[in-house]
Design a protein around this motif. Structure first.
Motif, PDB file in Angstrom:
ATOM      1  N   UNK A  14       0.871  -1.187   0.000  1.00 19.06           N
ATOM      2  CA  UNK A  14       0.000   0.000   0.000  1.00 19.06           C
ATOM      3  C   UNK A  14       0.905   1.234   0.000  1.00 19.06           C
ATOM      4  N   UNK A  15       0.529   2.270  -0.731  1.00 18.52           N
ATOM      5  CA  UNK A  15       1.293   3.521  -0.751  1.00 18.52           C
ATOM      6  C   UNK A  15       0.824   4.386   0.414  1.00 18.52           C
ATOM      7  N   UNK A  16       1.763   4.745   1.264  1.00 14.30           N
ATOM      8  CA  UNK A  16       1.494   5.604   2.419  1.00 14.30           C
ATOM      9  C   UNK A  16       2.022   7.015   2.166  1.00 14.30           C
ATOM     10  N   UNK A  17       1.588   7.948   2.992  1.00 12.70           N
ATOM     11  CA  UNK A  17       1.996   9.354   2.836  1.00 12.70           C
ATOM     12  C   UNK A  17       3.512   9.493   2.832  1.00 12.70           C
ATOM     13  N   UNK A  18       4.201   8.680   3.615  1.00 15.56           N
ATOM     14  CA  UNK A  18       5.671   8.753   3.682  1.00 15.56           C
ATOM     15  C   UNK A  18       6.336   8.364   2.360  1.00 15.56           C
ATOM     16  N   UNK A  19       5.602   7.701   1.489  1.00 17.94           N
ATOM     17  CA  UNK A  19       6.141   7.269   0.190  1.00 17.94           C
ATOM     18  C   UNK A  19       5.995   8.351  -0.887  1.00 17.94           C
ATOM     19  N   UNK A  20       5.266   9.416  -0.576  1.00  8.12           N
ATOM     20  CA  UNK A  20       4.901  10.385  -1.610  1.00  8.12           C
ATOM     21  C   UNK A  20       5.558  11.746  -1.416  1.00  8.12           C
ATOM     22  N   UNK A  22       4.921  16.100  -2.050  1.00  3.61           N
ATOM     23  CA  UNK A  22       3.867  17.024  -1.621  1.00  3.61           C
ATOM     24  C   UNK A  22       2.602  16.915  -2.475  1.00  3.61           C
ATOM     25  N   UNK A  23       2.732  16.392  -3.695  1.00  6.15           N
ATOM     26  CA  UNK A  23       1.573  16.260  -4.574  1.00  6.15           C
ATOM     27  C   UNK A  23       0.882  14.908  -4.470  1.00  6.15           C
ATOM     28  N   UNK A  24       1.329  14.053  -3.539  1.00  6.88           N
ATOM     29  CA  UNK A  24       0.694  12.759  -3.375  1.00  6.88           C
ATOM     30  C   UNK A  24       1.153  11.710  -4.382  1.00  6.88           C
ATOM     31  N   UNK A  25       2.248  11.989  -5.082  1.00  5.25           N
ATOM     32  CA  UNK A  25       2.823  11.078  -6.073  1.00  5.25           C
ATOM     33  C   UNK A  25       4.007  10.347  -5.420  1.00  5.25           C
ATOM     34  N   UNK A  26       4.131   9.051  -5.680  1.00  6.03           N
ATOM     35  CA  UNK A  26       5.253   8.292  -5.109  1.00  6.03           C
ATOM     36  C   UNK A  26       6.570   8.864  -5.633  1.00  6.03           C
ATOM     37  N   UNK A  27       7.443   9.194  -4.696  1.00 11.63           N
ATOM     38  CA  UNK A  27       8.772   9.709  -5.007  1.00 11.63           C
ATOM     39  C   UNK A  27       9.573   8.610  -5.702  1.00 11.63           C
ATOM     40  N   UNK A  28      10.308   8.945  -6.762  1.00 12.67           N
ATOM     41  CA  UNK A  28      10.925   7.950  -7.640  1.00 12.67           C
ATOM     42  C   UNK A  28      11.784   6.923  -6.925  1.00 12.67           C
ATOM     43  N   UNK A  29      12.545   7.310  -5.931  1.00  9.98           N
ATOM     44  CA  UNK A  29      13.445   6.368  -5.255  1.00  9.98           C
ATOM     45  C   UNK A  29      12.671   5.318  -4.452  1.00  9.98           C
ATOM     46  N   UNK A  30      11.435   5.621  -4.100  1.00  6.85           N
ATOM     47  CA  UNK A  30      10.643   4.666  -3.319  1.00  6.85           C
ATOM     48  C   UNK A  30      10.248   3.437  -4.128  1.00  6.85           C
ATOM     49  N   UNK A  84       2.515   6.194  -9.278  1.00  6.37           N
ATOM     50  CA  UNK A  84       1.638   5.654  -8.235  1.00  6.37           C
ATOM     51  C   UNK A  84       1.279   6.819  -7.320  1.00  6.37           C
ATOM     52  N   UNK A  85       0.139   6.692  -6.668  1.00  2.00           N
ATOM     53  CA  UNK A  85      -0.361   7.789  -5.832  1.00  2.00           C
ATOM     54  C   UNK A  85      -0.690   7.297  -4.421  1.00  2.00           C
ATOM     55  N   UNK A  86      -0.837   8.257  -3.558  1.00  5.21           N
ATOM     56  CA  UNK A  86      -1.196   7.989  -2.170  1.00  5.21           C
ATOM     57  C   UNK A  86      -2.377   7.036  -2.090  1.00  5.21           C
ATOM     58  N   UNK A  87      -2.248   6.005  -1.270  1.00  8.62           N
ATOM     59  CA  UNK A  87      -3.271   5.007  -0.969  1.00  8.62           C
ATOM     60  C   UNK A  87      -3.483   3.961  -2.062  1.00  8.62           C
ATOM     61  N   UNK A  88      -2.697   4.012  -3.144  1.00  4.37           N
ATOM     62  CA  UNK A  88      -2.785   2.961  -4.167  1.00  4.37           C
ATOM     63  C   UNK A  88      -2.386   1.623  -3.570  1.00  4.37           C
ATOM     64  N   UNK A  89      -3.013   0.583  -4.041  1.00  2.46           N
ATOM     65  CA  UNK A  89      -2.608  -0.791  -3.714  1.00  2.46           C
ATOM     66  C   UNK A  89      -1.765  -1.265  -4.899  1.00  2.46           C
TER      67      UNK A  89
END
Length: 149
Positions: A14-20, A22-30, A84-89
């Motif tokens: 699951x994508x959590x806030x810590x993975x994203x 400021x725009x809710x997009x998963x940061x590339x290194x994650x 990927x975005x916040x809360x994506x499975x």
């Protein structure tokens, strides 16, 4: 569940806030962190790694850590296709595509439903924990992995 003959190991994440960002997009290194988790769970499913040695997962084989070997990423190639975005499975796969005496190569993919978000190859080298020089993959692990190839 790991299946022989090149089947992919899959892990739900699951994508959590810590993975994203400021725009809710998963940061590339994650994405690389997600791939690392899938490789770690792949090895755990096989019974290798310190955390996999307790309880029902006990195995007679030694872990790589017990043999004085460590695994280090020596090469990564990644292609980012869609965010990927916040809360994506997500589903993260790890498939062993090459087994050498001192290294492993994994093909890895990250999916959201049927959409491929990221794919890559990760080469993991086996090294002596004290000297950090290349060494052979521990025999017991090599034996198990060679059955999956």
């Amino acid at each position: 569940m790991i299946e022989p003959m090149g089947a992919e190991f899959k892990l739900a994440i699951r994508v959590y806030i810590e993975d994203t960002d400021a725009g809710g997009i998963v940061y590339y290194v994650n994405y690389l962190k997600f791939m690392e988790r899938a490789r770690t769970e792949f090895m755990r499913q096989l019974g290798f790694g310190k955390a996999a040695l307790g309880g029902a997962q006990e195995r007679a084989e030694k872990t790589a850590e017990d043999s004085g070997a460590i695994f280090v990423v020596s090469d990564v190639q990644a292609k980012y296709r869609s965010p990927a975005r916040l809360d994506d499975q997500l589903t993260v796969s790890a498939k062993l595509i090459e087994l050498r005496k001192a290294s492993l190569v994994f093909e890895q993919k990250i999916w959201r439903d049927e959409q491929l978000l990221c794919e890559g190859e990760v080469k993991v080298a086996c090294a002596n924990a004290k000297t950090l020089r290349a060494t052979r993959v521990p025999a017991e692990l090599y034996k198990v992995l060679s059955r999956l190839k």
